[in-house]
Structure formats: C-alpha cells, structure tokens
Design a protein around this motif. Structure first.
Motif, mmCIF file in Angstrom:
data_model
loop_
_atom_site.group_PDB
_atom_site.id
_atom_site.type_symbol
_atom_site.label_atom_id
_atom_site.label_comp_id
_atom_site.label_asym_id
_atom_site.label_seq_id
_atom_site.Cartn_x
_atom_site.Cartn_y
_atom_site.Cartn_z
ATOM 1 N N GLY A 221 -21.695 -16.430 57.838
ATOM 2 C CA GLY A 221 -21.647 -14.994 58.137
ATOM 3 C C GLY A 221 -20.945 -14.206 57.046
ATOM 4 N N MET A 222 -19.886 -14.794 56.493
ATOM 5 C CA MET A 222 -19.157 -14.081 55.440
ATOM 6 C C MET A 222 -20.045 -13.872 54.215
ATOM 7 N N SER A 223 -20.852 -14.867 53.896
ATOM 8 C CA SER A 223 -21.767 -14.714 52.757
ATOM 9 C C SER A 223 -22.757 -13.577 53.012
ATOM 10 N N TYR A 224 -23.263 -13.492 54.237
ATOM 11 C CA TYR A 224 -24.194 -12.401 54.576
ATOM 12 C C TYR A 224 -23.497 -11.038 54.491
ATOM 13 N N ILE A 225 -22.251 -10.993 54.974
ATOM 14 C CA ILE A 225 -21.501 -9.734 54.922
ATOM 15 C C ILE A 225 -21.307 -9.325 53.460
ATOM 16 N N ALA A 226 -20.957 -10.308 52.624
ATOM 17 C CA ALA A 226 -20.784 -10.027 51.192
ATOM 18 C C ALA A 226 -22.100 -9.584 50.574
ATOM 19 N N GLY A 227 -23.193 -10.240 50.963
ATOM 20 C CA GLY A 227 -24.505 -9.927 50.398
ATOM 21 C C GLY A 227 -25.044 -8.585 50.848
ATOM 22 N N THR A 228 -24.519 -8.080 51.971
ATOM 23 C CA THR A 228 -24.956 -6.780 52.489
ATOM 24 C C THR A 228 -24.015 -5.670 52.012
ATOM 25 N N GLU A 229 -22.903 -6.076 51.403
ATOM 26 C CA GLU A 229 -21.903 -5.127 50.885
ATOM 27 C C GLU A 229 -21.368 -4.208 51.976
#
Lengths: 377, 96
Positions: free
Chosen positions: A88-96
């Motif tokens: 989830g953290m990677s997705y949050i980072a990828g969505t900025e």
C-alpha cells in the motif's frame, strides 16, 4: 500549554489529533495498540473518522483512499503489521498523495516478540514497497520528540505529497514521560487542487499509480527523484551532544541514541572526550553531517538495537576516514548504558583499523554478551 | 409535398460516460455494465458527487470511461480504498 504525563503511543495519537488528522484506519498490534485504542475514543468524540480494519492490508488501503480525498490521514502499526502495509505504501508513493504512518518497532524477524527494537530500519528507511520512492522517516528518542515529530510528519507529508513515517520503538511507545502538547489546529476547509472529492462544477480528476506507457512512468519517476533531491536538501534533521571538543563520537538514533547519551555522560565523567550524534531524520539521512564528524574525530562507535542496519549508512558517510566500531543488541533487547560505556572505553584504549569490518568484529565479541545475558536469566 | 422531420432520438451516450471508445474485447459485458451505472448516475443526477474506485483486471482503465472523479486501487483492495473514501466523505456516492 502545561506539561502532562503522557504514554508515548497515546501522546503520538493526541499529537496527530492536534495536527488535524481527520481519519485513522488501523489494526491492533502490540506494542502500538494504544495509538489505535486512543483514536477509537478520541476521533468519534470530535466527529472525525476512526475505523478498525479487518487487517493491516485493508487499513493501509483505507488510508490510501482517504488520502486521495485530500484530508490528513494516518495509520499506525508495529513491525509485522508494517510489513503487511508495504504494498500500500508503494501505491501511495506512486500516486503522490500524503499519508503518515507510525511504526512502533518490536523484536523480529517473523512474529518476534513485543519488546523494543530497531530492526525495521532497513524495511522503513531503505525499502519496503516496490519501485523507486523514498519515504521521509523521523525517529524520536523521547515522548516529547514523538509528539513534535508526529506533528511535523503531517506538515512534511502535505508539503511534499509524500509518505512520512515516524519510526519509534516499543520503549518510546510504552514509556510515560512529561510532554507538552501543541495547540489544537483547525481542520482544513480547503482541499488540495489534486484531491478527488466529486467533480462538482469542474473537470473530473483521476488519482492513480498507473503509467501504462513506460515513457510516462519514467517521467513520473524522474519527478519523484527530483522531489527527493529537494527533500534531501531541506529536511535533514539531527541532534549533537557534547561534540564541540569531542575526539570520539557515538552515533545512535531513537532509544539507542538516548541510552548512548547516558553512556557518553559517564565517559565524560571519566575524562573521555566523547560526544553523541543522533540522526533524527533517518530519511533523508544526515550523510553530510556524519561525514563532517568523521573529519573531526579519531573514532566512531555506532550503537543500534539491531545488527547494524544504520551502520551501513554511517560507513557510506565516513568513507574509511576513521575507524568505525559497532555495538548492537538484537531481538528486542535494549543495551544498558554500562555496555555502551565499555564500548567507548574500548574504542579509546584499543587501536582500531579504519578498514576493519565492524559487524564481524562485533559478532566475534558477542559471545561474551550472550553469556552475560544468560547469567541474568 | 410537405416533408416532416420525423427523427426521434431514442438512444444516446449517458452524460456520465466519457466520449471515448473502450478497450474491451467484442462480446465483453464490461461496457454494458459501465453504461448501466452511467445511466443511473444520470437519472439520479449524482455524477458530480460520485467517486469511482477502479479495480485491477480488464476494467483497470475504467476511470477513462466515466466522466466522474476516480481513483485506481491495488489488486483486491478496491473495497478498502472505497471504504477509506466513503468514511471521510459520507455524503458522496462511492462505487467500485
């Protein structure tokens, strides 16, 4: 505002409330559960959102969804639970989109135990989710600092549209200390220009971490890395203690830094010119400051509650200029100041090579440490 | 001779659908499902307060086909993401 006696976990929760957190999603895990427990009472009382999810996976994705609406949102967990949140953290980072996570680290790997540890350093500072992204990581060494850094975490998350992780450990989470709370900030009335809240009277907005054309994905990665350069330039934080005239330096973050300070004071009482350097932002890491320290002192002792995870960053900054020795306790054991004092005395009295392998030589000495612990059992 | 215009509009794209062709295969019912949802958004006049949550799979690009706010969820996590949105915006319509 007056100083009050606060437990670390509850203090971080209240600090988040004061900083304007509108929603908390989490799943209980010791030694962090009091954050969730406190929020379960406090947030509904203020008309804000609390939800105990069915798992850490669900919790982080609820955070992700709420973050897309432009409100201040957070979760908290401890090591095995944080491992589950990494996707989830990677997705949050990828969505900025901005989000704050508190990790109250416990002994590991695996289920480990519920005692204080710093074994999540690599997972949090250097890794976790897939892809090229860097979270901002802040490490408190007291309940007051945990309060201050939690507030800062929300401000930095918003400023850089980034994940900010407060990396505490079980002892910071569980101990009680006097701390002063910041004033209650009003909730935001206006939401960011990127937030997804319904397309009333405007063009639709889409928030996604998909860039199906690799050329677009590369542009996005470039944007993230440029932003990270800016964060590295602006957001390094560290504390120095008795380093002005020091010939030797101890480096430790969070609780290990705090215990080391007691050892440094004892060493000073013996006339040893030693000081403490404590990184507060672990990401961005104070490479430059550690490098400057290496130009000044004769030797460095790194103390951690793990097997030398931050040690790698210290070695990268020191670049072999001075000897670096390491002392760590693992698996949920906190070092006593006397153990660290003995290491300071050894650093000063025994010649050390700048080219040695500090982890290997520590492990060779570790048999002795284990014998002492066995005798205490 | 008097020519009367007898053209009558009987079928059109719902306003809530964006005017782009979908990537779905011939015979796939995803497009039909999108249309049905879009018709409801139009009928209830809720397009401007609706947020969609796209899944992973063939409908991963569903956000391109609706003219409303959208987010894109990780595989299997659309319900959690939708919960996060709905809990902070209880007066909005959230669908996945």
């Amino acid at each position: 505002m007056a100083r009050e006696l606060w437990e670390g976990n509850q203090a971080m929760a209240e600090a988040a409330v004061r900083a304007g957190v509108e929603a908390y999603f989490g799943y209980p895990i010791t030694p962090q559960t009091e954050v969730l427990e406190y929020m379960s009472r406090r947030l509904p009382e203020l008309g804000r959102t609390f939800l105990q999810a069915e798992s850490e996976l669900a919790a982080i994705n609820m955070v992700y969804g709420a973050a897309c609406t432009g409100v201040r949102v957070m979760s908290s967990s401890s090591s095995p639970g944080v491992s589950l949140m990494m996707e989830g953290m990677s997705y949050i980072a990828g969505t900025e989109v901005p989000a704050v996570i508190i990790d109250v680290v416990r002994g590991g790997p695996g289920l480990g135990n519920i005692a204080p540890s710093q074994g999540d350093y690599n997972q949090i500072v250097h890794g976790g989710g897939h892809g090229d992204y860097h979270p901002i990581v802040l490490a408190p060494a007291s309940v007051q600092e945990a309060v201050d850094l939690t507030v800062l975490a929300f401000d930095l998350a918003d400023k850089y549209r980034s994940i900010v992780i407060v990396l505490a450990d079980g002892s910071i989470g569980q101990m009680m200390e006097p701390a002063e709370m910041p004033p209650m900030r009003p909730l935001r009335k206006e939401y960011p220009s990127w937030s997804v809240r319904g397309a009333e009277g405007r063009e639709r907005r889409i928030l996604s971490s998909i860039y199906i054309d690799p050329r677009d994905e590369e542009v996005m990665n470039y944007r993230l890395m440029r932003l990270w350069n800016e964060i590295e330039a602006n957001e390094v934080r560290c504390k120095s203690y008795q380093l002005d005239d020091a010939e030797y330096a101890v480096i430790g973050f969070g609780t290990a830094g705090r215990v080391s300070l007691s050892a440094v004071r004892s060493a000073r009482a013996e006339g040893i010119p030693v000081g403490l350097f404590r990184p507060v932002s672990l990401s961005p890491f104070p490479y430059e400051q550690v490098g400057a320290l290496a130009d000044k002192v004769k030797g460095i002792l790194v103390v951690e509650m793990n097997a030398g995870q931050m040690l790698e960053d210290i070695l990268r900054a020191v670049k072999g200029r001075v000897p670096v020795v390491f002392y760590g306790r693992m698996g949920g054991i906190m070092p006593f100041p006397d153990e660290i004092l003995a290491e300071i005395q050894r650093l000063v009295s025994e010649p050390q090579s700048p080219n040695g392998d500090p982890r290997r030589s520590w492990l060779q000495r570790f048999e002795h440490t284990l014998e002492l612990t066995k005798a205490q059992k | 001779m008097v020519v009367t215009d007898t053209t009558q509009l009987v079928y059109q794209r719902p306003e809530s659908l964006a005017g782009v062709p979908t990537h779905y295969c011939p015979g796939c019912t995803h497009g039909v499902a999108h249309r049905l949802i879009a018709e409801v958004l139009d009928e209830m006049d809720i397009r401007e307060r609706t947020i969609g949550v796209a899944p992973v799979g063939c409908s991963v690009f569903v956000y391109n086909y609706f003219d409303c706010d959208f987010v894109e969820a990780p595989h299997g996590r659309a319900p959690a993401m939708a919960t996060g949105i709905k809990r902070v915006l209880p007066d909005r319509v959230v669908f996945r």
